[in-house]
Design a protein around this motif. Sequence first.
Motif, PDB file in Angstrom:
ATOM      1  N   ASN A 141      35.765  31.543  50.338  1.00  0.00           N
ATOM      2  CA  ASN A 141      36.435  32.748  50.835  1.00  0.00           C
ATOM      3  C   ASN A 141      36.064  32.917  52.301  1.00  0.00           C
ATOM      4  O   ASN A 141      35.176  32.233  52.820  1.00  0.00           O
ATOM      5  CB  ASN A 141      36.009  33.979  50.035  1.00  0.00           C
ATOM      6  CG  ASN A 141      36.920  35.175  50.306  1.00  0.00           C
ATOM      7  OD1 ASN A 141      38.073  35.006  50.765  1.00  0.00           O
ATOM      8  ND2 ASN A 141      36.440  36.382  50.058  1.00  0.00           N
ATOM      9  N   ILE A 192      37.194  32.874  43.211  1.00  0.00           N
ATOM     10  CA  ILE A 192      36.751  34.262  43.370  1.00  0.00           C
ATOM     11  C   ILE A 192      37.778  35.160  42.703  1.00  0.00           C
ATOM     12  O   ILE A 192      38.835  34.683  42.266  1.00  0.00           O
ATOM     13  CB  ILE A 192      36.611  34.649  44.862  1.00  0.00           C
ATOM     14  CG1 ILE A 192      37.969  34.443  45.587  1.00  0.00           C
ATOM     15  CG2 ILE A 192      35.510  33.857  45.542  1.00  0.00           C
ATOM     16  CD1 ILE A 192      38.065  35.173  46.922  1.00  0.00           C
ATOM     17  N   ASN A 193      37.494  36.439  42.643  1.00  0.00           N
ATOM     18  CA  ASN A 193      38.514  37.411  42.263  1.00  0.00           C
ATOM     19  C   ASN A 193      39.497  37.418  43.444  1.00  0.00           C
ATOM     20  O   ASN A 193      39.152  37.866  44.538  1.00  0.00           O
ATOM     21  CB  ASN A 193      37.838  38.774  42.081  1.00  0.00           C
ATOM     22  CG  ASN A 193      38.853  39.858  41.800  1.00  0.00           C
ATOM     23  OD1 ASN A 193      40.056  39.663  41.975  1.00  0.00           O
ATOM     24  ND2 ASN A 193      38.367  41.014  41.365  1.00  0.00           N
ATOM     25  N   TYR A 199      40.132  39.792  46.322  1.00  0.00           N
ATOM     26  CA  TYR A 199      39.173  39.863  47.424  1.00  0.00           C
ATOM     27  C   TYR A 199      39.365  38.729  48.425  1.00  0.00           C
ATOM     28  O   TYR A 199      38.549  38.543  49.320  1.00  0.00           O
ATOM     29  CB  TYR A 199      37.730  39.849  46.879  1.00  0.00           C
ATOM     30  CG  TYR A 199      37.366  41.172  46.246  1.00  0.00           C
ATOM     31  CD1 TYR A 199      36.546  42.076  46.895  1.00  0.00           C
ATOM     32  CD2 TYR A 199      37.891  41.526  45.005  1.00  0.00           C
ATOM     33  CE1 TYR A 199      36.243  43.306  46.331  1.00  0.00           C
ATOM     34  CE2 TYR A 199      37.598  42.751  44.420  1.00  0.00           C
ATOM     35  CZ  TYR A 199      36.779  43.635  45.088  1.00  0.00           C
ATOM     36  OH  TYR A 199      36.482  44.854  44.537  1.00  0.00           O
ATOM     37  N   ASN A 200      40.409  37.957  48.264  1.00  0.00           N
ATOM     38  CA  ASN A 200      40.606  36.859  49.215  1.00  0.00           C
ATOM     39  C   ASN A 200      40.836  37.427  50.610  1.00  0.00           C
ATOM     40  O   ASN A 200      41.654  38.330  50.801  1.00  0.00           O
ATOM     41  CB  ASN A 200      41.800  36.004  48.796  1.00  0.00           C
ATOM     42  CG  ASN A 200      41.849  34.711  49.585  1.00  0.00           C
ATOM     43  OD1 ASN A 200      40.906  33.932  49.556  1.00  0.00           O
ATOM     44  ND2 ASN A 200      42.929  34.517  50.329  1.00  0.00           N
ATOM     45  N   ASN A 246      33.599  39.569  49.851  1.00  0.00           N
ATOM     46  CA  ASN A 246      33.398  39.472  48.400  1.00  0.00           C
ATOM     47  C   ASN A 246      31.933  39.194  48.120  1.00  0.00           C
ATOM     48  O   ASN A 246      31.146  38.913  49.014  1.00  0.00           O
ATOM     49  CB  ASN A 246      34.258  38.340  47.826  1.00  0.00           C
ATOM     50  CG  ASN A 246      33.718  36.986  48.233  1.00  0.00           C
ATOM     51  OD1 ASN A 246      33.509  36.737  49.425  1.00  0.00           O
ATOM     52  ND2 ASN A 246      33.462  36.127  47.272  1.00  0.00           N
ATOM     53  N   TYR A 267      30.968  37.756  44.548  1.00  0.00           N
ATOM     54  CA  TYR A 267      30.760  36.804  43.447  1.00  0.00           C
ATOM     55  C   TYR A 267      31.610  35.549  43.585  1.00  0.00           C
ATOM     56  O   TYR A 267      32.757  35.602  44.038  1.00  0.00           O
ATOM     57  CB  TYR A 267      31.096  37.475  42.105  1.00  0.00           C
ATOM     58  CG  TYR A 267      30.271  38.708  41.880  1.00  0.00           C
ATOM     59  CD1 TYR A 267      28.923  38.609  41.507  1.00  0.00           C
ATOM     60  CD2 TYR A 267      30.822  39.980  42.078  1.00  0.00           C
ATOM     61  CE1 TYR A 267      28.159  39.747  41.323  1.00  0.00           C
ATOM     62  CE2 TYR A 267      30.067  41.122  41.894  1.00  0.00           C
ATOM     63  CZ  TYR A 267      28.737  40.997  41.510  1.00  0.00           C
ATOM     64  OH  TYR A 267      27.975  42.126  41.348  1.00  0.00           O
ATOM     65  N   VAL A 268      31.031  34.442  43.142  1.00  0.00           N
ATOM     66  CA  VAL A 268      31.746  33.166  43.114  1.00  0.00           C
ATOM     67  C   VAL A 268      31.621  32.610  41.701  1.00  0.00           C
ATOM     68  O   VAL A 268      30.527  32.594  41.132  1.00  0.00           O
ATOM     69  CB  VAL A 268      31.121  32.153  44.108  1.00  0.00           C
ATOM     70  CG1 VAL A 268      31.894  30.831  44.100  1.00  0.00           C
ATOM     71  CG2 VAL A 268      31.079  32.728  45.524  1.00  0.00           C
ATOM     72  N   LYS A 300      28.377  32.022  37.334  1.00  0.00           N
ATOM     73  CA  LYS A 300      28.805  33.151  38.164  1.00  0.00           C
ATOM     74  C   LYS A 300      27.683  33.321  39.179  1.00  0.00           C
ATOM     75  O   LYS A 300      26.534  33.567  38.799  1.00  0.00           O
ATOM     76  CB  LYS A 300      28.945  34.412  37.304  1.00  0.00           C
ATOM     77  CG  LYS A 300      29.199  35.673  38.109  1.00  0.00           C
ATOM     78  CD  LYS A 300      29.179  36.887  37.195  1.00  0.00           C
ATOM     79  CE  LYS A 300      29.361  38.170  37.993  1.00  0.00           C
ATOM     80  NZ  LYS A 300      29.185  39.359  37.132  1.00  0.00           N
ATOM     81  N   GLU A 306      34.424  44.381  41.655  1.00  0.00           N
ATOM     82  CA  GLU A 306      34.912  43.028  41.930  1.00  0.00           C
ATOM     83  C   GLU A 306      34.809  42.101  40.702  1.00  0.00           C
ATOM     84  O   GLU A 306      35.669  41.267  40.458  1.00  0.00           O
ATOM     85  CB  GLU A 306      34.091  42.437  43.085  1.00  0.00           C
ATOM     86  CG  GLU A 306      34.533  41.062  43.505  1.00  0.00           C
ATOM     87  CD  GLU A 306      33.577  40.422  44.519  1.00  0.00           C
ATOM     88  OE1 GLU A 306      32.885  41.158  45.253  1.00  0.00           O
ATOM     89  OE2 GLU A 306      33.536  39.179  44.553  1.00  0.00           O
ATOM     90  N   ASP A 307      33.721  42.258  39.924  1.00  0.00           N
ATOM     91  CA  ASP A 307      33.501  41.327  38.810  1.00  0.00           C
ATOM     92  C   ASP A 307      33.911  41.914  37.472  1.00  0.00           C
ATOM     93  O   ASP A 307      33.442  41.465  36.427  1.00  0.00           O
ATOM     94  CB  ASP A 307      32.032  40.882  38.767  1.00  0.00           C
ATOM     95  CG  ASP A 307      31.069  42.044  38.572  1.00  0.00           C
ATOM     96  OD1 ASP A 307      31.463  43.196  38.824  1.00  0.00           O
ATOM     97  OD2 ASP A 307      29.922  41.782  38.170  1.00  0.00           O
TER      98      ASP A 307
END
Length: 498
Positions: free
Chosen positions: A318, A419-420, A423-424, A428, A430-431, A447, A479-480
């Motif tokens: 990202n 990613i979510n 959030y691109n 962000n 989390y990956v 995660k 986000e997650d």
Amino acid sequence: MESSNTALDSVVDVIFSANRDECPEPIKAEVQGHIPKWLQGTLLRNGPGKHSVGDMSYNHWFDGLALLHSFTFKDGEVYYRSKFLRSDTFNSNMEANRIVVSEFGTMAYPDPCKNIFSKAFTYLSHVVPEFTDNCLINIINYGDDYYASSETNFIRKIDPLTLETLEKVDYMKYVTANLATSHPHYDSAGNTLNMGTSIGDKGKTKYIVFKVPPSSTDKKSPLKNAEVLCSIPAHRLLSPSYYHSFGMTENYVIFIEQPLKLDILKLATAYFRGVNWASCIDFVQDEKTWIHIIDKRTKKPLAEKFYTEAMVTYHHINAYEEDGHVVFDIIAYKDNSLYDMFYLANLRKDLTEETTLTSTPTCKRFVIPLQDEKVLKSVEVGANLVKLPKTTAKATKDKNGDIACSPEILCDGIELPRINYAYNGKKNRYVYASHVEWRPIPTKIVKFDTVTRDMLIWTEDNCWPAEPLFVPHPDAKEEDDGQRKKSEGLHCLNKRPL
Ligand SMILES: CC1=C(/C=C/C(C)=C/C=C/C(C)=C/C=C/C=C(C)/C=C/C=C(C)/C=C/C2=C(C)C[C@@H](O)CC2(C)C)C(C)(C)CCC1
Ligand SMILES: [Fe+2]
């Protein structure tokens, strides 16, 4: 330990070299556990499914004939179907009952009895078979259409419901791209942005960033409205870089021109030298990696020259803007041993740590200062221009006025990052990724929390999980949040890249 080696051999065979059968009619999957009711929609996937035709086999796992898969989630149930992409490549091979179209790792000859001189003659008289449309890497959206994609100039439109193969589309008709990535980006206005390489057009080799707007009502191909946002001349005319993805923030596109180089002279002679395209790519250890930051508003790259040491990267994770900086995360290697590991001959060898990856992936964060040109002139050589408080990434001005970037290491050993996607381009945390081990068999997904650096690992006996894909809950606030069982809403999985 013989029994466990035999078990590993059969896993290698099942995952990497066994030819698959297609399953054209949907079948209901047996569900173990629980699928949330809100998860509704169809997930499309693509990948190699057939590694030999007649008596001939492909050399490399990334060469296999494309098999499309769909998983339809409905009220806690899953329906699966699959179909081979009926590409021209697939049809020609089937008709000849052998491999007649070249792939990246396998050079094919329609008439195998030819000697080097007649191969050269065939080549010179321009009857080299067309480049492959075996689009096995991904499924991408342009407008409302779905396309199976590879990295050549051809993509294949598909019907996302039946997985039927539709028209063959040549990028060259719309933009000058001999090669294009299979990892485009989608912005909030519904545009698809992608990058391609134009080899030797009007004596110039360049990279282009192009934008395809959402579908209009006139039923034309969405690519008809493609617009080239920017073109960047290749550092070296005869050796453009190979790249597999790029990064995007709200205002910028991040393109990494790495020293993994396509040698055009070698490519031009590969056919009659009897070698594959892959042998025409070299990792040039002593060259720099150039980082281009393209401003989408001015349609120009930033004037400063940003660089880092030689590396190989396939996947951007990202990118985002923060307080006058562009931050981007990637997965990087020290060499190109990843590609070699996936040669079928190597996969079939006894897997030992010596015969597999010589460089494992590292998750790196780069921070690029967005400096005013005049301000930059007054900055001292050697001064770190990164002003973000919580990072060890640096960007220092060198004596030529260029900016040397050194990354922060976020973690080791992850690949196929997701990613979510909401959030691109934005900050962000989390990956979701595949956990990489020294051997090619994937056994874990993770995660990864980029703030605490915690890694949550999932693994189960006899499971070889593919790339994990995050689907946010329809009412997600965090986000997650992909788990709550609250409301149910129609959720189309395919509006985002797969
Ligand atoms: C080059 C060229 C041409 C040809 C171009 C062609 C045919 C291009 C084809 C490109 C293809 C198929 C690219 C495929 C890329 C696939 C990639 C990057 C896959 C990455 C996989 C990864 C990172 C797997 C990682 C893992 C590892 C290492 C260990 C395990 O434990 C876990 C796992 C599986 C996740 C023309 C147009 C004919 C002429 C012009 C020049
Ligand atoms: Fe990829």
